[in-house]
Design an enzyme around this catalytic site. Structure first.
Site, mmCIF file in Angstrom:
data_model
loop_
_atom_site.group_PDB
_atom_site.id
_atom_site.type_symbol
_atom_site.label_atom_id
_atom_site.label_comp_id
_atom_site.label_asym_id
_atom_site.label_seq_id
_atom_site.Cartn_x
_atom_site.Cartn_y
_atom_site.Cartn_z
ATOM 1 N N GLY A 180 0.282 1.722 0.167
ATOM 2 C CA GLY A 180 0.595 0.909 0.622
ATOM 3 C C GLY A 180 1.114 0.020 0.407
ATOM 4 O O GLY A 180 -0.082 -0.561 -0.899
ATOM 5 N N SER A 181 1.358 -0.982 0.484
ATOM 6 C CA SER A 181 1.714 -1.767 -0.626
ATOM 7 C C SER A 181 2.035 -2.119 -1.971
ATOM 8 O O SER A 181 2.641 -1.335 -2.633
ATOM 9 C CB SER A 181 0.622 -3.244 0.004
ATOM 10 N N ALA A 182 0.841 -2.533 -2.599
ATOM 11 C CA ALA A 182 1.082 -2.109 -4.518
ATOM 12 C C ALA A 182 -0.006 -0.732 -4.234
ATOM 13 O O ALA A 182 0.613 -0.627 -5.220
ATOM 14 C CB ALA A 182 -0.146 -2.795 -4.966
ATOM 15 N N GLY A 190 3.938 0.405 -4.630
ATOM 16 C CA GLY A 190 4.663 -0.004 -5.540
ATOM 17 C C GLY A 190 4.170 0.387 -6.585
ATOM 18 O O GLY A 190 4.938 0.894 -7.699
#
Length: 461
Positions: free
Chosen positions: A237-239, A242
Site C-alpha cells: 500500500g502507498s510506498a 510503489g
C-alpha cells in the site's frame, strides 16, 4: 456479478487460492518449530483465528556499522530455539515534509532549508530491524503448499512497519487458503541514501534490496511454513505499492528465479525517481554529511558508517521535516543495476516481472498530501512538487487543470493524478490482458488507512 463472487474470482486469479478446511479452533496445540538452517523458531498458535503466527523472524544480519548502506547480508547462525511471539523493533522513522517551499527547487544551491525537528530516538525503533512475520492456517504447516501473499508496508519510504498489518485478516478472508508474510526494510536515509559516494563504496537502494532479500528468503523457506514458492503474490500500500512497482521493473523484468507470480498495488506511489547521482540526490547526501561530524572527512561515507545512530536519526528527521509539505526526501533511485531505468520507461517497454496484476486506487488520492490551508496557485504548487519543472511544464500544468474547481482542488488533483493514478495506469498497460483495475470510493487518500480493513474492503468496495 455480485461483489463477493467477484472478490473470489480476483483472489483465485491473482493469488491462486486453494481453499483449505478449517481446523478445530478450540483445540489447544503447541506450535511447531521451524528449522531455517541458520536458526530455529517456534511460533504461537492463535486459537481464536485458527492460525499460527511467527513474529520477529530475522531474515538478514543487522544493517549496522560496516553494513550501513550495503546490500543485506545473510543472518548469523543462532543456537537454540527462538520464540517468535513478538513484533520486532520498527526501522528508524522520519516525519513527512512540512515546508511551504521545496528546499531543492534551485540546484545548484548554497543552502538547504534549516527546518529542524528536535526529538529523542523514537520508542520502539532501532537500526537492527530486518525481520519479518509469517502466518499460516491451522496448528501445523499445510501439507498441500498454499499460495503465499507477501505484504510490503507503506509510509513514504521514511516510516511504517509490519506491526500495523494483521496477517490473520488475510488468512481469514481467504478462508484459511493462504500463507501470509509481512516484512520490514530500511527507511529514510538508512535505506535510500544516494549519490556517487554510495555508488562507489556501498549499495544504492538498500531498502529495496532488503525487500528483494526478503523475497528470496520467501522463495527459499516458505515451503517450511506450508507455502508454495511458485505461487507468491506481492502486495503493498502507498510506498509499499510503489515498492511492488519497483520489483516489477527490477533488473528490467529479468529477475531469476521468478520471486512472485502476481502483484497487487493499493495506491501505487511513484514520485519523481531520479538517477542516483542527479543534483537532488547529491544535495541530500551532502546535507546528511553536513549534519554530522563528517564534513571535513576525506571519506565521508566511511565516516557516516561510524557516526552514532542517534546523530543519523536526527539528520533523518531534520531532512524529512524540511521537505516540501506532503513529500518525502528519500526513495528509490535509478541505480543502473537493480533499477536499470526509470519506472515509466521500463513499464512502457513492458519489461516486467510477474504474470498478473491487480491495481487499486482511491477516489481522492491527493488531499492528505496537500496543505489544505495553503493559498498558492496550481502553477506554483507544481513547480514545488516537481523542482525540475521549467516554464514549459508549468504552462502545461496550468492549461491542463485550469477550470477544474478551486486552486486547492487543482492542487489535490495534480498530487493525486501525477503520483498515484497515472503510475497505476502505467502498470496496468504493462500487463496487457493480464491486469485488473479497482477503484474505492474513499474520500481520504492513502491505502494506509485501508490496511486495517478487511480484505474485501480493499479489493471490492
Amino acid at each position: 456479478m455480485k461483489k463477493r463472487a467477484l472478490q473470489q474470482v480476483l483472489l483465485a486469479t491473482l493469488v491462486g487460492v486453494a481453499l483449505a478446511e478449517p481446523s478445530l479452533s478450540g483445540q489447544k496445540m503447541s506450535a511447531p518449530i521451524i528449522d531455517l538452517g541458520y536458526a530455529r523458531y517456534q511460533g504461537v498458535f492463535d486459537a481464536h483465528n485458527n492460525l499460527t503466527n511467527f513474529r520477529g523472524i530475522r531474515y538478514a544480519a543487522a544493517p549496522t556499522g560496516k553494513n550501513r548502506w550495503r546490500a543485506p547480508q545473510a543472518p548469523p547462525n543462532t543456537s537454540g530455539v527462538q520464540l517468535a511471539n513478538a513484533n520486532p523493533l520498527m526501522c528508524l522513522q522520519a516525519p513527512t515534509g512540512a515546508a511551504s517551499t521545496n528546499p531543492y527547487s534551485s540546484i545548484p544551491h548554497s543552502a538547504i532549508s534549516q527546518l529542524k525537528v528536535q526529538t529523542r530516538q523514537t520508542p520502539g525503533t532501532g537500526e537492527d530491524c530486518l525481520f519479518l512475520n509469517v502466518a499460516f492456517p491451522g496448528t501445523k504447516p499445510p501439507s498441500e503448499g498454499l499460495p503465499t501473499v507477501v505484504w510490503i508496508h507503506g509510509g513514504g519510504y521514511i516510516s511504517g512497519s509490519l506491526g500495523a498489518f494483521q496477517l490473520g485478516d488475510i488468512v481469514r478472508e481467504s478462508k484459511q487458503g493462504v500463507v501470509v508474510v509481512a516484512m520490514q526494510y530500511r527507511l529514510g536515509l538508512f535505506g535510500f541514501l544516494s549519490g556517487n559516494k554510495v555508488k562507489e563504496n556501498g549499495d544504492l537502494n538498500a531498502g529495496l534490496l532488503d525487500q528483494h532479500f526478503a523475497l528470496r528468503w520467501v522463495h527459499e523457506h516458505i515451503s517450511k511454513f506450508g507455502g508454495d514458492p511458485n505461487k507468491v503474490t506481492i502486495w503493498g500500500g502507498s510506498a509499499g505499492a510503489g515498492s511492488v512497482l519497483q520489483h516489477v521493473i527490477a533488473e528490467d523484468g529479468k529477475t531469476t528465479p521468478e520471486l512472485f507470480r502476481a502483484a497487487i498495488t493499493s495506491s501505487t506511489f511513484l514520485p519523481s525517481q531520479y538517477k542516483f547521482n542527479d543534483p537532488i540526490p547529491e544535495a541530500i547526501y551532502h546535507k546528511v554529511v553536513s549534519q554530522t561530524i563528517c564534513s571535513k572527512s576525506s571519506d565521508t561515507l566511511a565516516c557516516l558508517r561510524a557516526v552514532n545512530v542517534q546523530v543519523l536519526e536526527q539528520a533523518n528527521k531534520n531532512i524529512g521535516y524540511a521537505s516540501f509539505f506532503g513529500t518525502f526526501s528519500f526513495g528509490p533511485v535509478v541505480d543502473g543495476t537493480f533499477i536499470k531505468q526509470s519506472a515509466t520507461k521500463a513499464l512502457k517497454q513492458r519489461k516486467v516481472n510477474g504474470q498478473a496484476l491487480l491495481a487499486v486506487t482511491n477516489t481522492n488520492e491527493g488531499p492528505v498530501f496537500v496543505d489544505q490551508h495553503a493559498h498558492a496557485n496550481v502553477t506554483h504548487f507544481a513547480s514545488q512538487l516537481f523542482p525540475n519543472f521549467g516554464p514549459r511544464q508549468e504552462v502545461a500544468v496550468t492549461r491542463q487543470y485550469n477550470g477544474l474547481g478551486s486552486q486547492l482542488n487543482q492542487q489535490n488533483l495534480v498530487m493525486g493524478e501525477s503520483i498515484f493514478v497515472c503510475p497505476t495506469y502505467y502498470l496496468l498497460n504493462a500487463f496487457p490482458d493480464r491486469s485488473f483495475k479497482l477503484i474505492t470510493p474513499r474520500t481520504t487518500a492513502t491505502s494506509l488507512l485501508a490496511v486495517n480493513q478487511p480484505l474485501s474492503t480493499m479489493l471490492i468496495s
